[in-house]
Design a protein around this motif. Sequence first.
Motif, PDB file in Angstrom:
ATOM      1  N   LEU A 124     -57.835 -11.641  11.858  1.00  0.00           N
ATOM      2  CA  LEU A 124     -56.975 -10.824  12.720  1.00  0.00           C
ATOM      3  C   LEU A 124     -55.712 -11.576  13.130  1.00  0.00           C
ATOM      4  N   GLU A 125     -54.597 -10.845  13.203  1.00  0.00           N
ATOM      5  CA  GLU A 125     -53.337 -11.416  13.661  1.00  0.00           C
ATOM      6  C   GLU A 125     -53.328 -11.503  15.190  1.00  0.00           C
ATOM      7  N   ASP A 126     -52.725 -12.588  15.718  1.00  0.00           N
ATOM      8  CA  ASP A 126     -52.588 -12.741  17.172  1.00  0.00           C
ATOM      9  C   ASP A 126     -51.713 -11.670  17.799  1.00  0.00           C
ATOM     10  N   SER A 127     -50.706 -11.261  17.034  1.00  0.00           N
ATOM     11  CA  SER A 127     -49.640 -10.452  17.636  1.00  0.00           C
ATOM     12  C   SER A 127     -50.056  -9.011  17.891  1.00  0.00           C
ATOM     13  N   PHE A 128     -51.323  -8.666  17.627  1.00  0.00           N
ATOM     14  CA  PHE A 128     -51.763  -7.266  17.711  1.00  0.00           C
ATOM     15  C   PHE A 128     -51.485  -6.602  19.059  1.00  0.00           C
ATOM     16  N   ARG A 129     -50.862  -5.440  19.024  1.00  0.00           N
ATOM     17  CA  ARG A 129     -50.529  -4.664  20.199  1.00  0.00           C
ATOM     18  C   ARG A 129     -50.536  -3.195  19.802  1.00  0.00           C
ATOM     19  N   THR A 130     -51.027  -2.326  20.659  1.00  0.00           N
ATOM     20  CA  THR A 130     -50.965  -0.894  20.331  1.00  0.00           C
ATOM     21  C   THR A 130     -50.021  -0.189  21.299  1.00  0.00           C
ATOM     22  N   PHE A 131     -49.524   0.962  20.877  1.00  0.00           N
ATOM     23  CA  PHE A 131     -48.689   1.803  21.736  1.00  0.00           C
ATOM     24  C   PHE A 131     -49.343   3.161  21.882  1.00  0.00           C
ATOM     25  N   ARG A 132     -49.056   3.836  22.993  1.00  0.00           N
ATOM     26  CA  ARG A 132     -49.555   5.192  23.172  1.00  0.00           C
ATOM     27  C   ARG A 132     -48.518   6.190  22.675  1.00  0.00           C
ATOM     28  N   VAL A 133     -48.969   7.346  22.151  1.00  0.00           N
ATOM     29  CA  VAL A 133     -48.035   8.320  21.580  1.00  0.00           C
ATOM     30  C   VAL A 133     -46.919   8.704  22.535  1.00  0.00           C
ATOM     31  N   ASP A 134     -47.201   8.699  23.859  1.00  0.00           N
ATOM     32  CA  ASP A 134     -46.186   9.189  24.785  1.00  0.00           C
ATOM     33  C   ASP A 134     -45.320   8.073  25.366  1.00  0.00           C
ATOM     34  N   GLN A 135     -45.488   6.836  24.838  1.00  0.00           N
ATOM     35  CA  GLN A 135     -44.673   5.733  25.349  1.00  0.00           C
ATOM     36  C   GLN A 135     -43.221   5.876  24.894  1.00  0.00           C
ATOM     37  N   ASP A 136     -42.288   5.429  25.743  1.00  0.00           N
ATOM     38  CA  ASP A 136     -40.867   5.523  25.438  1.00  0.00           C
ATOM     39  C   ASP A 136     -40.515   4.625  24.252  1.00  0.00           C
ATOM     40  N   GLU A 137     -39.710   5.139  23.320  1.00  0.00           N
ATOM     41  CA  GLU A 137     -39.367   4.343  22.131  1.00  0.00           C
ATOM     42  C   GLU A 137     -38.605   3.074  22.495  1.00  0.00           C
ATOM     43  N   GLU A 138     -37.935   3.083  23.659  1.00  0.00           N
ATOM     44  CA  GLU A 138     -37.219   1.894  24.099  1.00  0.00           C
ATOM     45  C   GLU A 138     -38.191   0.748  24.381  1.00  0.00           C
ATOM     46  N   GLU A 139     -39.330   1.079  25.030  1.00  0.00           N
ATOM     47  CA  GLU A 139     -40.361   0.055  25.277  1.00  0.00           C
ATOM     48  C   GLU A 139     -40.924  -0.469  23.966  1.00  0.00           C
ATOM     49  N   VAL A 140     -41.109   0.441  23.004  1.00  0.00           N
ATOM     50  CA  VAL A 140     -41.630   0.049  21.692  1.00  0.00           C
ATOM     51  C   VAL A 140     -40.681  -0.952  21.036  1.00  0.00           C
ATOM     52  N   ALA A 141     -39.390  -0.617  21.039  1.00  0.00           N
ATOM     53  CA  ALA A 141     -38.402  -1.495  20.403  1.00  0.00           C
ATOM     54  C   ALA A 141     -38.360  -2.847  21.115  1.00  0.00           C
ATOM     55  N   TYR A 142     -38.438  -2.812  22.449  1.00  0.00           N
ATOM     56  CA  TYR A 142     -38.442  -4.064  23.211  1.00  0.00           C
ATOM     57  C   TYR A 142     -39.618  -4.944  22.791  1.00  0.00           C
ATOM     58  N   ALA A 143     -40.813  -4.342  22.672  1.00  0.00           N
ATOM     59  CA  ALA A 143     -42.008  -5.112  22.310  1.00  0.00           C
ATOM     60  C   ALA A 143     -41.905  -5.674  20.887  1.00  0.00           C
ATOM     61  N   PHE A 144     -41.378  -4.882  19.949  1.00  0.00           N
ATOM     62  CA  PHE A 144     -41.203  -5.394  18.581  1.00  0.00           C
ATOM     63  C   PHE A 144     -40.302  -6.618  18.594  1.00  0.00           C
ATOM     64  N   ASN A 145     -39.226  -6.530  19.363  1.00  0.00           N
ATOM     65  CA  ASN A 145     -38.255  -7.609  19.426  1.00  0.00           C
ATOM     66  C   ASN A 145     -38.836  -8.835  20.136  1.00  0.00           C
ATOM     67  N   GLN A 146     -39.500  -8.599  21.259  1.00  0.00           N
ATOM     68  CA  GLN A 146     -40.031  -9.688  22.084  1.00  0.00           C
ATOM     69  C   GLN A 146     -41.173 -10.417  21.372  1.00  0.00           C
ATOM     70  N   TYR A 147     -42.068  -9.660  20.732  1.00  0.00           N
ATOM     71  CA  TYR A 147     -43.275 -10.270  20.148  1.00  0.00           C
ATOM     72  C   TYR A 147     -43.209 -10.391  18.632  1.00  0.00           C
ATOM     73  N   HIS A 148     -42.027 -10.136  18.053  1.00  0.00           N
ATOM     74  CA  HIS A 148     -41.842 -10.259  16.609  1.00  0.00           C
ATOM     75  C   HIS A 148     -42.920  -9.503  15.833  1.00  0.00           C
ATOM     76  N   LEU A 149     -43.152  -8.255  16.199  1.00  0.00           N
ATOM     77  CA  LEU A 149     -44.141  -7.434  15.488  1.00  0.00           C
ATOM     78  C   LEU A 149     -43.557  -6.942  14.161  1.00  0.00           C
ATOM     79  N   ILE A 150     -44.409  -6.696  13.208  1.00  0.00           N
ATOM     80  CA  ILE A 150     -43.991  -6.119  11.929  1.00  0.00           C
ATOM     81  C   ILE A 150     -44.421  -4.652  11.885  1.00  0.00           C
TER      82      ILE A 150
END
Lengths: 432, 432
Positions: A187-213
Motif C-alpha cells: 500500500l502507498e502511504d499517500s492514500f487519501r479518499t474524497f467524498r463525492v460532495d467535497q469541493d473541487e478546490e479542496e481536492v486540488a489543494y490535497a493533490f498539490n499538498q500531498y503529491h497525489l497521483i
Amino acid sequence: VASTNVAALNALLNPLHPADVADLLEQIDQRDRATLLFLWRDGIDGEILSELGDDLRSEVIDLLGPAELADAVRDLESDDVVDLVEDLGVDQQEQVLDALEAGNRVAVEKALAYPDESAGRLMQMEVVRAPSHWTVGQTIDFLRASDDLPEQFYHVILVDPRMKPVGYVTLGRLLGTPRLIHLTELLEDSFRTFRVDQDEEEVAYAFNQYHLISAPVVDEDDRLVGVITIDDAMIVLDDEHDEDILRLAGVDAESSLTDKVIATTKRRFPWLAVNLVTAIFASLIISLFEDTIATLVALAVLMPIVASMGGNAGTQSLTVAVRSIATKDLTGANVWRVIRREVLVGLVNGAIFAVVMGIVGWVWFGSPMLGLVIAIAMVINMVVAGLAGTGIPVLLEKMGVDPALASGAFVTTVTDVVGFFAFLGLAAVMLL
Amino acid sequence: VASTNVAALNALLNPLHPADVADLLEQIDQRDRATLLFLWRDGIDGEILSELGDDLRSEVIDLLGPAELADAVRDLESDDVVDLVEDLGVDQQEQVLDALEAGNRVAVEKALAYPDESAGRLMQMEVVRAPSHWTVGQTIDFLRASDDLPEQFYHVILVDPRMKPVGYVTLGRLLGTPRLIHLTELLEDSFRTFRVDQDEEEVAYAFNQYHLISAPVVDEDDRLVGVITIDDAMIVLDDEHDEDILRLAGVDAESSLTDKVIATTKRRFPWLAVNLVTAIFASLIISLFEDTIATLVALAVLMPIVASMGGNAGTQSLTVAVRSIATKDLTGANVWRVIRREVLVGLVNGAIFAVVMGIVGWVWFGSPMLGLVIAIAMVINMVVAGLAGTGIPVLLEKMGVDPALASGAFVTTVTDVVGFFAFLGLAAVMLL
C-alpha cells in the motif's frame, strides 16, 4: 486559412494536438471560424470540444450537425463528457446526451446530479479495484483477463467486502513484486479518499499538498464510486489560480479573451462601480480641507504621492496575505506574527521613503515644514497599509467572503482615506 | 507543543504527512522550532525537508546533526535530492552530498550541472525503458524480473538502438493487452520529449496544455537521460502562478511568510521606489496647473477620482493581458482584436461612469461645466487605460521583459498622467 482548400486544411490541422486546434479556433475571428468549421466539420472531435472555452464551445456545437456531434463525443470518457456539457444550455446538453450510448449516458447523468464544482463532477467512474485479500499474482491475472480497463489508470484500488476503499497499489509496484505477496503489503502511504460532495478546490489543494497521483472518491456510505486523477486536479488548480489572479484585479473570473465587448463591459463594471464609490469617499476627505488647499496649492500637488505609496504598499501586503490564505500557510497560529512583520516592514520602508519625500518636498517647494508633513504622513500611511493589507483579507476570510475578491477595494479605500487625511490634516495643523 | 514530552510529540507528529509537518514548522516561531527539532530530531526525514521553504530548510539543516541529516536524505530519489539542495549554500550542499551513497551522489551532481530551472533539474534519472521492437509479453517479463524499478513510474519508454525515445506505453495498457502484440501498436498519442536545457516553465506549460502524465527528457544528441512526471510539473506550475500573482503586485516572487522583517523590507523596496518616481512624475503634471487649482479648489477634490478610475480599468485590462500572454492565448494573431475590444470596453464603461460623475460633479459643486469636464476626462482616461493595459504588456513581452513584473508601473503611470492632464487641462481651457 480560409481559402476553401479542404485538402490543405486537413493536411495542416489533422496532425495538431486537440488543445492546439482549440487555441487556433479561439484566436481567429468569428467569420473565419464559421468557414473553417464548415470546411473541416469532420475533423472536430470530442477532445477539441473539451479544450474550448464555454462560450466558444457552445458556438461550435451550434455550427455542427447532430451527426458530427454524435461522432465527436462518442469516444470520450464519462468525466470528459460531464466537463463538456456541464456549462452548456439545456438544449445543447440534451443534444450531446442523445448522442451518447445508453450506458455512458446514465453515467453522465448521474455525475451531473452531483453539485457543481464537486469531487463527483471531477471524478471518472471507470475504476480498477481488487478485494483487499488478493495477492499480486491474482491481481495481475485479473487485470490481464479483463477486456474493458479504463484508458488511463495508475493504481489498483483495494476495497473491503462493503466496497469501502482501504488503500491502493501503483501498477509499477505491482509489476515489480513477486506473485505471492499480498497487496496489503504494497500500500502507498499517500492514500487519501474524497467524498463525492467535497469541493473541487479542496481536492486540488490535497493533490498539490500531498503529491497525489490519483485518489478514490466515496459516497455518503463510504463506498467507492469513482476516482480522480492528477490531470483533472491540475486543471482545477490552474482554474483556481486564474480566478485568484483575476479577482485580485477586480475582473470576473469567468471572463475570457473571446468574450464580446458587451459581455466584457458588464463583467468589468461592478468593480469599477465599487471603485467609484470609494474614490468619491476619498474626495469627500479632501473636500474637508478645501480651505487649506486654497491657501497652499502645493498640497494638491503632493497629496496623490502619499495615497499612491500607501496603496502600493497595501497591495503588496494584501497579495501576500491572499496567496498565503489560499495555500493555508496563513492561519490563526501565525496571523499576529505576520501582521507584526507587515507593520514593521511598513515602518521601515515608510521611514526610508519619508526621508526621500521630505527632502523632495522641502527642495521643490522651499518649505522644510512641508517636507516634515509629507514625511510623517508617509510613515503613518505605510504602517496602516501593512496593517490593513494583512488584517482585511484575514477578517474577510473569517467572515466567509473570498479575500481575493473584496480585499482590494477595502485596502485602497483605507490607504486613500488615511493618506489624504493624515497629509492634509497635518498640513492644516502644522503649516497654517 | 514544547512541553518537552517526547512521547506525546511522537504520538502527535509521526502520523502526519511530511507536508503537514513542514507547514507546522513554518507556522510556529523560531524558538519553538528549535525546541521541537531538538526533541524530535529523529522524526525529521528527507520528505519533510523537501516540503520546507528555502530559508527554513537551511535553518533546520543547521539544527540537525550530520548523522540525522544522512538518515534523512538517504531514501530520497535523485530529483528530490536535487530539489532539496539546489538553493542551499555551498557548505550545506556539501553536507547533504556527503550523506548520500556514491551512485546517488554522482546522479545528483550531474543534475546540478544542468542550468537552474531547466528540465534537467526537474527530471528523475530513474527511467524504465524497453527496445522498440519488444512485445507486451517480453516487456512484462522484463519488468517482473527487474529488482530496481523506480518507486513511481507510469509509462514504459520505447527507445531505438541509439537510445532515442520513440514513444511510450502506459502500464495500464500493457496490463490490458495480449502478450504477442508489439509495443509499437500501443503508443500514446500524447508523446512529447523535452531537452535537458529546456526551461521548466515551458515543460509545465506543455504538461498543462497537452495533459501529459510523464515525458522523457533527452540530451543534445537526442538520447534518453531521464523522465519528468506530472507531479513535478504541477509544482512548477504552482510556483509560476505564485510568481505571476506576486509580481503583478510588485512583490519579489521569492518571498515567503517566514521571511524576517529586513528581508521582506528589501524585497518590497524596489517596487515602491519605482512607484515613488512615477508618483512624483504625476505630481509634476499637477504642478503645471497650480494656478488653475488655486482658482478652483474643486479640481483638487475631484482629480484623484479620474486617475483612480483609469488606474483600476488599466489594471483590469493589464491582468487579463498578462494571464493571456502566460497561457499563450494572446498572440500576434489576435492582439489587434483584443486591443480593439479593450478600447471599446473602456469607451462604454467610461461613458457610463462619465454620466454618473458628470452629474455628481455638477450637483456637488453646482457647475454643469465642471461636470462636463470630469465626464470628458473620464472617457479619455478609460479608453487610454484599455489601450495601455493591453498594449504595454504585449510590448514588454516582445522586448523580452516579463510583463507581470513591469506592466503595473507603466500602466498606472500612463493612467495617472493622462488622468490629471486631461482633467486639469480641460478645466484650464473650458472653465477659466
